[in-house]
Design a protein around this motif. Structure first.
Motif, PDB file in Angstrom:
ATOM      1  N   PRO A 332       0.711 -16.358   8.503  1.00 18.80           N
ATOM      2  CA  PRO A 332       0.556 -15.331   7.465  1.00 18.80           C
ATOM      3  C   PRO A 332      -0.500 -15.704   6.423  1.00 18.80           C
ATOM      4  O   PRO A 332      -0.658 -16.875   6.071  1.00 18.80           O
ATOM      5  CB  PRO A 332       1.941 -15.259   6.827  1.00 18.80           C
ATOM      6  N   VAL A 333      -1.188 -14.684   5.936  1.00 19.43           N
ATOM      7  CA  VAL A 333      -2.207 -14.860   4.901  1.00 19.43           C
ATOM      8  C   VAL A 333      -1.749 -14.136   3.647  1.00 19.43           C
ATOM      9  O   VAL A 333      -1.422 -12.940   3.681  1.00 19.43           O
ATOM     10  CB  VAL A 333      -3.563 -14.291   5.353  1.00 19.43           C
ATOM     11  N   ASN A 334      -1.690 -14.846   2.542  1.00 18.24           N
ATOM     12  CA  ASN A 334      -1.350 -14.236   1.264  1.00 18.24           C
ATOM     13  C   ASN A 334      -2.462 -13.272   0.861  1.00 18.24           C
ATOM     14  O   ASN A 334      -3.645 -13.587   0.986  1.00 18.24           O
ATOM     15  CB  ASN A 334      -1.174 -15.323   0.199  1.00 18.24           C
ATOM     16  N   LEU A 335      -2.088 -12.071   0.371  1.00 12.36           N
ATOM     17  CA  LEU A 335      -3.099 -11.067   0.031  1.00 12.36           C
ATOM     18  C   LEU A 335      -3.886 -11.425  -1.222  1.00 12.36           C
ATOM     19  O   LEU A 335      -4.837 -10.725  -1.569  1.00 12.36           O
ATOM     20  CB  LEU A 335      -2.451  -9.690  -0.135  1.00 12.36           C
ATOM     21  N   GLY A 336      -3.514 -12.489  -1.903  1.00  8.35           N
ATOM     22  CA  GLY A 336      -4.331 -12.974  -2.999  1.00  8.35           C
ATOM     23  C   GLY A 336      -3.928 -12.477  -4.368  1.00  8.35           C
ATOM     24  O   GLY A 336      -3.073 -11.597  -4.514  1.00  8.35           O
ATOM     25  N   PRO A 337      -4.568 -13.033  -5.415  1.00  4.34           N
ATOM     26  CA  PRO A 337      -4.161 -12.756  -6.808  1.00  4.34           C
ATOM     27  C   PRO A 337      -4.470 -11.352  -7.299  1.00  4.34           C
ATOM     28  O   PRO A 337      -3.958 -10.953  -8.349  1.00  4.34           O
ATOM     29  CB  PRO A 337      -4.935 -13.808  -7.605  1.00  4.34           C
ATOM     30  N   LEU A 350       1.587   0.267   4.926  1.00 10.07           N
ATOM     31  CA  LEU A 350       0.194   0.505   5.288  1.00 10.07           C
ATOM     32  C   LEU A 350      -0.004   1.953   5.702  1.00 10.07           C
ATOM     33  O   LEU A 350       0.664   2.459   6.606  1.00 10.07           O
ATOM     34  CB  LEU A 350      -0.228  -0.428   6.426  1.00 10.07           C
ATOM     35  N   ASP A 351      -0.940   2.607   5.053  1.00  6.54           N
ATOM     36  CA  ASP A 351      -1.299   3.988   5.370  1.00  6.54           C
ATOM     37  C   ASP A 351      -1.871   4.062   6.790  1.00  6.54           C
ATOM     38  O   ASP A 351      -2.393   3.084   7.328  1.00  6.54           O
ATOM     39  CB  ASP A 351      -2.348   4.472   4.357  1.00  6.54           C
ATOM     40  N   LEU A 352      -1.793   5.259   7.390  1.00  4.18           N
ATOM     41  CA  LEU A 352      -2.341   5.442   8.739  1.00  4.18           C
ATOM     42  C   LEU A 352      -3.850   5.235   8.776  1.00  4.18           C
ATOM     43  O   LEU A 352      -4.423   4.994   9.845  1.00  4.18           O
ATOM     44  CB  LEU A 352      -1.985   6.841   9.265  1.00  4.18           C
ATOM     45  N   ASP A 353      -4.505   5.300   7.603  1.00  2.00           N
ATOM     46  CA  ASP A 353      -5.951   5.058   7.591  1.00  2.00           C
ATOM     47  C   ASP A 353      -6.295   3.599   7.876  1.00  2.00           C
ATOM     48  O   ASP A 353      -7.454   3.248   8.082  1.00  2.00           O
ATOM     49  CB  ASP A 353      -6.586   5.526   6.277  1.00  2.00           C
ATOM     50  N   GLY A 354      -5.277   2.728   7.865  1.00  2.47           N
ATOM     51  CA  GLY A 354      -5.470   1.331   8.218  1.00  2.47           C
ATOM     52  C   GLY A 354      -6.042   0.458   7.120  1.00  2.47           C
ATOM     53  O   GLY A 354      -6.229  -0.748   7.321  1.00  2.47           O
ATOM     54  N   LYS A 355      -6.286   1.032   5.939  1.00  2.74           N
ATOM     55  CA  LYS A 355      -6.908   0.248   4.871  1.00  2.74           C
ATOM     56  C   LYS A 355      -6.231   0.390   3.517  1.00  2.74           C
ATOM     57  O   LYS A 355      -6.463  -0.424   2.623  1.00  2.74           O
ATOM     58  CB  LYS A 355      -8.385   0.614   4.744  1.00  2.74           C
ATOM     59  N   THR A 356      -5.404   1.422   3.348  1.00  3.92           N
ATOM     60  CA  THR A 356      -4.729   1.631   2.068  1.00  3.92           C
ATOM     61  C   THR A 356      -3.315   1.083   2.148  1.00  3.92           C
ATOM     62  O   THR A 356      -2.536   1.472   3.020  1.00  3.92           O
ATOM     63  CB  THR A 356      -4.682   3.121   1.689  1.00  3.92           C
ATOM     64  N   LEU A 357      -3.005   0.178   1.244  1.00  4.68           N
ATOM     65  CA  LEU A 357      -1.686  -0.451   1.217  1.00  4.68           C
ATOM     66  C   LEU A 357      -0.950  -0.022  -0.041  1.00  4.68           C
ATOM     67  O   LEU A 357      -1.454  -0.177  -1.156  1.00  4.68           O
ATOM     68  CB  LEU A 357      -1.817  -1.974   1.247  1.00  4.68           C
ATOM     69  N   LYS A 382     -14.249  -7.974   2.766  1.00  5.12           N
ATOM     70  CA  LYS A 382     -12.996  -8.619   3.155  1.00  5.12           C
ATOM     71  C   LYS A 382     -12.085  -8.854   1.945  1.00  5.12           C
ATOM     72  O   LYS A 382     -11.409  -9.870   1.834  1.00  5.12           O
ATOM     73  CB  LYS A 382     -13.257  -9.955   3.862  1.00  5.12           C
ATOM     74  N   THR A 383     -12.070  -7.896   1.032  1.00  4.16           N
ATOM     75  CA  THR A 383     -11.252  -8.034  -0.181  1.00  4.16           C
ATOM     76  C   THR A 383     -10.448  -6.760  -0.430  1.00  4.16           C
ATOM     77  O   THR A 383     -10.812  -5.665   0.025  1.00  4.16           O
ATOM     78  CB  THR A 383     -12.128  -8.308  -1.418  1.00  4.16           C
TER      79      THR A 383
END
Length: 694
Positions: A332-337, A350-357, A382-383
């Motif tokens: 697992p990767v922490n999503l960061g600060p 996660l939205d079906l658009d694959g990028k909106t959380l 990548k952020t």
């Protein structure tokens, strides 16, 4: 949400015995003295039985409503319950009788005003509490956060987002808690957690509540069907909770309390039954830490979850893991600060658009408790973007958590405690603002629309549910083949009550915002007819009026156009404007536990205003009624205040005050049994007007 620690056996036995004792105590409470009731309540508090303590303190108040310490205890206990808004009147009364009732009175009043969204008053109380000096550093930090939440809340409430939040209805919701909804992307399947009667083990946990079970419902013709227990293959006598569903509805993620708390998954088999739950493979679950709230991408290659594992930024953090070539979840990767804070982050979706959380957080700028936020992933950098608060009324001063979204982005679902609820946490559906990427979302939905059977529940305890064709498949066909779509027909007749004689009348159709969509005048047969061509499901109000008669309004839920004609029949009965006749005002809404009219009430009130102006000699009594929840005294006071709120609106609209009387009847005049939770309580919570003279 989920009990994640085991109690010792002797503790469970003691608590259960205490619950039984508490029930006996409550039955004989009227025969007890105030002093004895208080003593029993304090004993319940010592044993962490807050519900029993609250019940006993309320009984003590019936003996002596002016005891400041008991009022304070009731208010404080409500602050720790799901009914936080109810705390205010007790804390205000405690302070009015004895301003020194507790060193914490200003802090508790601040919380009570805060939860009731009276933010200026909350700020005043928090500042008064600060001025007394706060020695504990943790408490001082909490107060500063609460002050910040009030300031954020004022900004959000001044600029509300364009959403509509509606109770999903009593087909799904019960007097018991319903929460943690998950849906398939096309909204054909709803799975949720409940602590209701009929649970798998049928036993109570050490808090006196039924163990959590998972339930499932199918959506047919835009309506959710009665939910069924998902069955003993998944549900156990202990706690089992739904936490995620893959967009195609094939894989269900659940939480199991196996010591530390882990994520399990179940596969939908070809015969429509679910596989036995197994811990998800790979590096997501840990032996020492808590993992929950799973959300997978449409391609099933990424999973987002919350965990308390080491290396985070504090409390629960959100992580992402990718599926490796062997079918295991990788490191697992922490999503960061930007996403995670020193406080808790929960409920990733996660939205079906694959990028909106979407997720909930106590650490980002919110208006109280957990607030809902969203962040967007930039594939180039990548952020994740800076999280954005999803606004009021999606967010409130209480916890807002476990939000999920339909694949087309039109409907969100979450659990909440609101005025129109059925007794505890209920599921709500949110109509979201239109999105610019609608076409792209529909294409993705079509790509996963090949799986639309309704999963069967355990065949040992439930019937096999019929397979349902997916609505999104029909949408795709319409786009490809240009199938003709038929309008929905709304029809009915207007008749006199009693007697059933047809009436020529004016029938008006209004949308959910109170705007008139159409209006017709019926013939002598009283029949009306509307053609509705809305693409999506929508809520309307149809009402009939005629000179010499009171108006009658009904709510109508209208599905969108489809390949077959749908006819909805709603007949409307009118009563003459005669002394003694009583008329129910539909759609009069108040904020939870308050007498503040909601904007949705205005359309109905304008009808009454018009009627009174057209009949200047008529005098009416505005009557408020409640169901039987709460004490009779409390219900009478609340219903009186609500009746007065209606009178105040009418006076401000130009109706003479001497033509109006406000009367709160509380629970004294039910229309149906309050034991009928599905319909009875809803019918009994109403506002009426009665003609006193003409």
């Amino acid at each position: 949400m989920i009990v994640n620690n085991r109690r010792k056996i002797f503790r469970l036995i003691f608590t259960c015995l205490f619950i039984i004792s508490g029930l006996i105590t409550t039955q004989h409470a009227f025969g007890q003295s105030e002093k004895k009731l208080i003593k029993e309540a304090e004993k319940a508090l010592e044993n962490e039985d807050n519900k029993g303590a609250l019940s006993l303190f309320l009984k003590a108040l019936e003996k002596n409503p002016d005891n400041p310490k008991v009022n304070f205890q009731v208010g404080k206990l409500y602050l720790s319950s799901i009914y936080k808004t109810r705390s205010l009147k007790y804390l205000e009364k405690a302070f009015s009788i004895d301003p020194k009732v507790s060193n914490d009175i200003h802090f508790c009043l601040g919380l009570a005003y805060h939860y009731n969204h009276r933010l200026d008053e909350a700020l005043e109380e928090y500042e008064k509490y600060k001025s007394k000096g706060i020695k504990d550093a943790g408490q001082a930090k909490l107060v500063e956060r609460k002050i910040g939440e009030c300031k954020v809340g004022k900004e959000l409430m001044a600029n509300p987002v364009d959403v509509k939040i509606e109770n999903i209805g009593n087909v799904i919701n019960t007097p018991f808690p319903e929460y943690a909804p998950v849906i398939s992307a096309d909204e054909s399947i709803l799975i949720f957690t409940s602590r209701r009667e009929g649970s798998t083990g049928g036993e109570l946990d050490d808090f006196g509540e039924y163990y959590e079970d998972i339930y499932i419902s199918e959506r047919v013709n835009g309506e959710w069907q009665p939910p069924k227990n998902i069955g003993s293959v998944i549900n156990t006598p202990g706690h089992d909770a739904s936490i995620g569903l893959s967009p195609d509805g094939k894989e269900l993620f659940i939480y199991k309390d196996d010591g530390s708390g882990d994520i399990y998954y179940c596969k939908l088999k070809k015969d429509g039954t679910w596989s036995k739950p197994l811990p998800i493979e790979g590096d997501v679950n840990t032996k020492r830490y808590y993992e929950n709230a799973a959300s997978v991408s449409a391609d099933n290659k990424r999973i987002f979850f919350a965990s308390t594992r080491e290396g985070g930024y504090g409390g629960l953090d959100i992580y992402m893991s990718e599926l490796d070539s062997k079918g295991n979840w990788g490191k697992p990767v922490n999503l960061g600060p930007k996403v995670n804070t020193e406080e808790n982050e929960e409920g990733p979706f996660l939205d079906l658009d694959g990028k909106t959380l979407y997720f909930s957080s106590k650490g980002h700028k919110g208006m109280g408790g957990f607030d809902l936020f969203k962040t967007v992933y930039d594939e180039k950098t990548k952020t994740w973007s800076e999280p954005v608060n999803m606004g009021y009324p999606l967010n409130s001063a209480d916890d807002d958590i476990y939000f999920v979204l339909s694949g087309d982005g039109r409907h969100g679902y979450y659990a909440s405690v609101k005025e129109d609820g059925y007794g505890d946490k209920d599921l709500y559906v949110i109509t979201m603002p239109p999105r610019d990427d609608h076409d792209e979302l529909m294409a993705k939905l079509a790509a996963i629309s090949n799986v639309k059977p309704m999963p069967k529940v355990d065949t040992v305890v439930q019937e096999i549910v019929e397979i349902k064709e997916v609505e999104i498949k029909e949408v795709a066909k319409r786009e490809e083949k240009k199938i003709e779509l038929f309008p929905v027909i709304l029809t009915g007749s207007v008749k006199e009550q009693p007697g059933g004689t047809s009436l020529a009348a004016t029938v008006q159709l209004q949308d959910s915002n109170g705007q008139v969509v159409d209006e017709v005048t019926t013939g002598a047969d009283g029949k009306y007819y509307f053609e509705l061509k809305n693409k999506d499901q929508a809520k309307y109000q149809v009402s009939a009026s005629k000179d010499g008669y009171g108006f009658n309004s009904q709510n109508v839920l209208v599905p969108g156009m489809g390949p077959q004609e749908v006819e909805l029949v709603h007949n409307l009965n009118l009563k003459k404007l005669e002394v003694g006749n009583i008329f129910i005002l539909r759609n009069i809404y108040f904020d939870f536990d308050r007498a503040t009219l909601k904007p949705e009430s205005i359309a109905e009130l304008k009808k009454l205003e018009k009627l009174l102006k057209e009949n200047p000699g008529m005098k009416v009594e505005i009557a408020g009624h409640t169901d039987s929840k709460g004490s009779n005294e409390y219900n009478k006071i609340l219903s009186q205040r609500r009746a007065e709120a209606v009178v105040k609106y009418l006076v401000n609209s130009g109706i003479e005050r001497d033509r109006l009387t406000a009367k709160g009847y509380g629970e004294e005049k039910p229309l149906a049994s309050n034991d009928d939770e599905d319909e009875g309580r809803e019918l009994n919570r109403r506002t009426e007007f009665e003609i006193i003279s003409k």
